[in-house]
Design a protein around this motif. Structure first.
Motif, mmCIF file in Angstrom:
data_model
loop_
_atom_site.group_PDB
_atom_site.id
_atom_site.type_symbol
_atom_site.label_atom_id
_atom_site.label_comp_id
_atom_site.label_asym_id
_atom_site.label_seq_id
_atom_site.Cartn_x
_atom_site.Cartn_y
_atom_site.Cartn_z
ATOM 1 N N ASP A 32 2.512 6.331 -7.213
ATOM 2 C CA ASP A 32 1.616 7.309 -7.829
ATOM 3 C C ASP A 32 2.182 8.720 -7.730
ATOM 4 O O ASP A 32 1.837 9.592 -8.527
ATOM 5 N N LYS A 33 3.077 8.954 -6.757
ATOM 6 C CA LYS A 33 3.637 10.290 -6.556
ATOM 7 C C LYS A 33 4.959 10.507 -7.291
ATOM 8 O O LYS A 33 5.165 11.562 -7.907
ATOM 9 N N ILE B 91 0.826 -1.213 0.000
ATOM 10 C CA ILE B 91 0.000 0.000 0.000
ATOM 11 C C ILE B 91 0.861 1.264 0.000
ATOM 12 O O ILE B 91 0.685 2.131 -0.868
ATOM 13 N N PRO B 92 1.809 1.414 0.951
ATOM 14 C CA PRO B 92 2.635 2.633 0.893
ATOM 15 C C PRO B 92 3.458 2.742 -0.385
ATOM 16 O O PRO B 92 3.650 3.837 -0.914
ATOM 17 N N ALA C 14 11.114 -4.857 -1.055
ATOM 18 C CA ALA C 14 11.523 -4.441 -2.401
ATOM 19 C C ALA C 14 10.710 -5.164 -3.469
ATOM 20 O O ALA C 14 10.212 -4.547 -4.414
ATOM 21 N N TYR C 15 10.571 -6.479 -3.304
ATOM 22 C CA TYR C 15 9.842 -7.260 -4.303
ATOM 23 C C TYR C 15 8.382 -6.803 -4.401
ATOM 24 O O TYR C 15 7.834 -6.641 -5.493
ATOM 25 N N GLY C 16 7.754 -6.589 -3.247
ATOM 26 C CA GLY C 16 6.360 -6.155 -3.242
ATOM 27 C C GLY C 16 6.159 -4.794 -3.874
ATOM 28 O O GLY C 16 5.118 -4.524 -4.488
ATOM 29 N N SER C 17 7.147 -3.940 -3.761
ATOM 30 C CA SER C 17 7.044 -2.594 -4.353
ATOM 31 C C SER C 17 7.139 -2.620 -5.871
ATOM 32 O O SER C 17 6.715 -1.679 -6.536
ATOM 33 N N SER C 18 7.708 -3.697 -6.417
ATOM 34 C CA SER C 18 7.910 -3.740 -7.868
ATOM 35 C C SER C 18 6.595 -3.866 -8.626
ATOM 36 O O SER C 18 6.472 -3.386 -9.757
ATOM 37 N N HIS C 19 5.593 -4.502 -8.031
ATOM 38 C CA HIS C 19 4.342 -4.745 -8.753
ATOM 39 C C HIS C 19 3.541 -3.463 -9.006
ATOM 40 O O HIS C 19 3.150 -3.199 -10.157
ATOM 41 N N PRO C 20 3.267 -2.634 -7.980
ATOM 42 C CA PRO C 20 2.588 -1.375 -8.284
ATOM 43 C C PRO C 20 3.392 -0.495 -9.245
ATOM 44 O O PRO C 20 2.812 0.191 -10.086
ATOM 45 N N SER C 21 4.706 -0.554 -9.142
ATOM 46 C CA SER C 21 5.554 0.295 -9.986
ATOM 47 C C SER C 21 5.479 -0.106 -11.453
ATOM 48 O O SER C 21 5.279 0.738 -12.341
ATOM 49 N N THR C 22 5.654 -1.399 -11.729
ATOM 50 C CA THR C 22 5.607 -1.845 -13.129
ATOM 51 C C THR C 22 4.181 -1.793 -13.676
ATOM 52 O O THR C 22 3.972 -1.497 -14.854
ATOM 53 N N ASN C 23 3.189 -2.081 -12.820
ATOM 54 C CA ASN C 23 1.796 -2.002 -13.274
ATOM 55 C C ASN C 23 1.418 -0.591 -13.691
ATOM 56 O O ASN C 23 0.733 -0.386 -14.694
ATOM 57 N N LYS C 24 1.866 0.369 -12.904
ATOM 58 C CA LYS C 24 1.566 1.761 -13.255
ATOM 59 C C LYS C 24 2.226 2.131 -14.576
ATOM 60 O O LYS C 24 1.660 2.876 -15.379
ATOM 61 N N GLY C 25 3.430 1.605 -14.804
ATOM 62 C CA GLY C 25 4.091 1.859 -16.074
ATOM 63 C C GLY C 25 3.269 1.348 -17.248
ATOM 64 O O GLY C 25 3.096 2.039 -18.260
ATOM 65 N N VAL C 26 2.740 0.138 -17.125
ATOM 66 C CA VAL C 26 1.900 -0.432 -18.194
ATOM 67 C C VAL C 26 0.627 0.383 -18.370
ATOM 68 O O VAL C 26 0.240 0.729 -19.495
ATOM 69 N N ASN C 27 -0.037 0.711 -17.263
ATOM 70 C CA ASN C 27 -1.286 1.461 -17.351
ATOM 71 C C ASN C 27 -1.071 2.856 -17.936
ATOM 72 O O ASN C 27 -1.967 3.411 -18.586
ATOM 73 N N SER C 28 0.102 3.427 -17.708
ATOM 74 C CA SER C 28 0.387 4.767 -18.210
ATOM 75 C C SER C 28 0.656 4.771 -19.711
ATOM 76 O O SER C 28 0.335 5.736 -20.401
ATOM 77 N N TRP C 29 1.244 3.680 -20.222
ATOM 78 C CA TRP C 29 1.652 3.650 -21.634
ATOM 79 C C TRP C 29 0.604 3.047 -22.564
ATOM 80 O O TRP C 29 0.638 3.303 -23.779
ATOM 81 N N PHE C 30 -0.353 2.262 -22.036
ATOM 82 C CA PHE C 30 -1.272 1.524 -22.917
ATOM 83 C C PHE C 30 -2.730 1.812 -22.584
ATOM 84 O O PHE C 30 -3.085 1.984 -21.417
ATOM 85 N N ASP C 31 -3.571 1.836 -23.652
ATOM 86 C CA ASP C 31 -4.998 2.014 -23.448
ATOM 87 C C ASP C 31 -5.654 0.673 -23.146
ATOM 88 O O ASP C 31 -5.015 -0.382 -23.181
ATOM 89 N N LEU C 32 -6.958 0.702 -22.874
ATOM 90 C CA LEU C 32 -7.675 -0.476 -22.406
ATOM 91 C C LEU C 32 -7.647 -1.620 -23.407
ATOM 92 O O LEU C 32 -7.595 -2.788 -23.030
ATOM 93 N N LEU D 226 -4.993 6.360 -9.614
ATOM 94 C CA LEU D 226 -4.931 5.565 -8.390
ATOM 95 C C LEU D 226 -4.605 4.100 -8.665
ATOM 96 O O LEU D 226 -4.787 3.243 -7.801
ATOM 97 N N SER D 227 -4.115 3.807 -9.870
ATOM 98 C CA SER D 227 -3.848 2.418 -10.229
ATOM 99 C C SER D 227 -2.771 1.804 -9.340
ATOM 100 O O SER D 227 -2.850 0.633 -8.958
ATOM 101 N N GLY D 228 -1.754 2.583 -8.991
ATOM 102 C CA GLY D 228 -0.711 2.079 -8.105
ATOM 103 C C GLY D 228 -1.246 1.785 -6.720
ATOM 104 O O GLY D 228 -0.925 0.752 -6.119
ATOM 105 N N THR D 229 -2.091 2.678 -6.213
ATOM 106 C CA THR D 229 -2.670 2.484 -4.888
ATOM 107 C C THR D 229 -3.583 1.265 -4.854
ATOM 108 O O THR D 229 -3.513 0.448 -3.930
ATOM 109 N N ALA D 230 -4.445 1.120 -5.871
ATOM 110 C CA ALA D 230 -5.361 -0.020 -5.929
ATOM 111 C C ALA D 230 -4.591 -1.332 -6.017
ATOM 112 O O ALA D 230 -4.924 -2.315 -5.344
#
Length: 402
Positions: free
Chosen positions: A73-74, A66-67, A114-132, A341-345
């Protein structure tokens, strides 16, 4: 024309970097599953203690998701992933220098941060670059990095550990991550930020995420699927070695095959959800839950002397579901909230779903130690998949988000 083509290809170029950073992070963090048997023999550990290794990793993940999602996101994916690479490398260097179970257990928890932080980070990257319309496939490709990294650890680090010892194997893996983290920092770019005209209700009060009905139901399913994945990755080597009388090397190959199945599944399930199911991720998660239940039943019934090629097929299909669901899960969690809020979710869902990987491998180990057999452990997975299926059916029928 060339500039238009270049602009269309650029998100896919960035996806390549997200894929490889995800791969090397998993190569390091998830090396504990294939090396668990070697570490266990060296330190005279019980099955329960070996089962605590992935539990410690996912405990750390659950505490930080969560953090780390909020922070992603920031400050963005690029900065987060560089920090993650540095912290994970240092932690595994320290694990390689340790000989105490307690110290290794504590360090694995930090590795989970560290490992847990990688998922929101890479997911946000995908969501930022690609449409639905392309996101399911893109997320599947990115998530292939997790299983391919884990498969590479099984296929490369286990033989390496038998040659130079598990501390040396972990040090090699950590060095590879550190090098690629530096490359990622200089090559990866963030997309231009979009201006938000009006905040939605959930953006105005992000705490509403915790009341998001579909997110809760998806997370329950993900927790059970994550537990199944962790059990498969942790015990398939020991199960094949002890119950199927395979050599340790062949048993390690089975883990690699399971993870290869997961890699195929992450891409295949994403493509199917985009093209065959029109983005309906929950239907695909339902199919996966049923598939995992069926394969767990088949695995529990495999006798000694099962042809190795047939065992490989069974475990490949098992991995297709148990290790292949993650991309669809990440899509489902990140798409039901605003992109800001994709990273937070993702962090919220990972936090609670991680408890599946924390609780069920040790429970599987206890069942094995108590009964002297793996049979009832595999049927535990069947029970988990029944519950997962029920949660997803409720989510599919739920019309309201809250």
């Amino acid at each position: 024309m060339e500039n238009v083509t270049e602009s269309r290809l650029f998100p896919w170029k960035m996806l390549v970097f997200l894929f490889f950073i995800q791969l090397v992070i998993a190569f390091v963090a998830r090396s504990l599953a294939p090396l668990g048997a070697v570490i266990g023999q060296d330190l005279n550990l019980t099955m329960f203690q070996i089962g605590l290794f992935p539990a410690a990793l996912f405990l750390g993940q659950s505490l930080v998701s969560i953090p780390s999602g909020i922070l992603t996101d920031k400050i963005g994916s690029r900065n987060m992933l560089v920090i993650i690479s540095l912290l994970l490398s240092i932690t595994f260097y320290l694990i390689a220098l340790s000989s105490s179970f307690l110290m290794i257990f504590i360090l694995i928890i930090f590795a989970g941060f560290a490992y847990g932080s990688s998922h929101p980070s890479t997911n946000k990257g995908v969501n930022s670059w690609f449409d639905l319309k392309k996101r399911g496939t893109a997320m599947g490709i990115k998530q292939m990095g997790v299983t391919m990294g884990s498969a590479s650890a099984a296929l490369l680090l286990l033989p390496l550990a038998t040659s130079i010892g598990w501390p040396g194997a972990l040090s090699v893996a950590a060095s590879i991550l550190l090098i690629f983290g530096i490359i990622f920092y200089f090559k990866y770019q963030e997309p231009e930020k979009l201006n938000t005209i009006k905040k939605t209700e959930i953006e105005s009060n992000p705490l509403n995420i915790f009341l998001h009905r579909k997110l809760i139901l998806i997370t329950i399913s993900a927790m059970l699927l994550s537990g199944s994945q962790a059990v498969l990755n942790t015990f398939i080597v020991l199960y094949a070695f002890e119950s199927l009388s395979l050599s340790l090397i062949l048993a390690g190959i089975l883990l690699g095959i399971a993870e290869f199945g997961g890699a195929v599944g992450r891409l295949g399930w994403g493509w199917l959800s985009d093209n065959l199911f029109s983005g309906r991720r929950l239907i695909v998660l339902l199919i996966i839950s049923v598939l995992v239940a069926v394969q767990s039943i088949i695995t529990s019934l495999m006798p000694v002397g099962t042809p190795f090629y047939l065992t490989c097929i069974i475990i490949f299909i098992f991995g297709l579901g148990a290790s292949g669901f993650n991309g669809i899960w990440m899509n489902a969690t990140s798409e039901i909230v605003p992109s800001s809020l994709s990273g937070t979710a993702t962090g919220v869902s990972i936090t609670f779903s991680s408890w599946g990987a924390i609780l069920f491998p040790p429970l599987f180990g206890i069942i094995r130690d108590y009964t002297g057999s793996y049979f009832w452990g595999w049927w535990l997975i069947v029970l988990l998949m029944i519950i997962s299926t029920l949660a997803l059916l409720i989510a599919v029928k739920s019309k309201n988000k809250y």
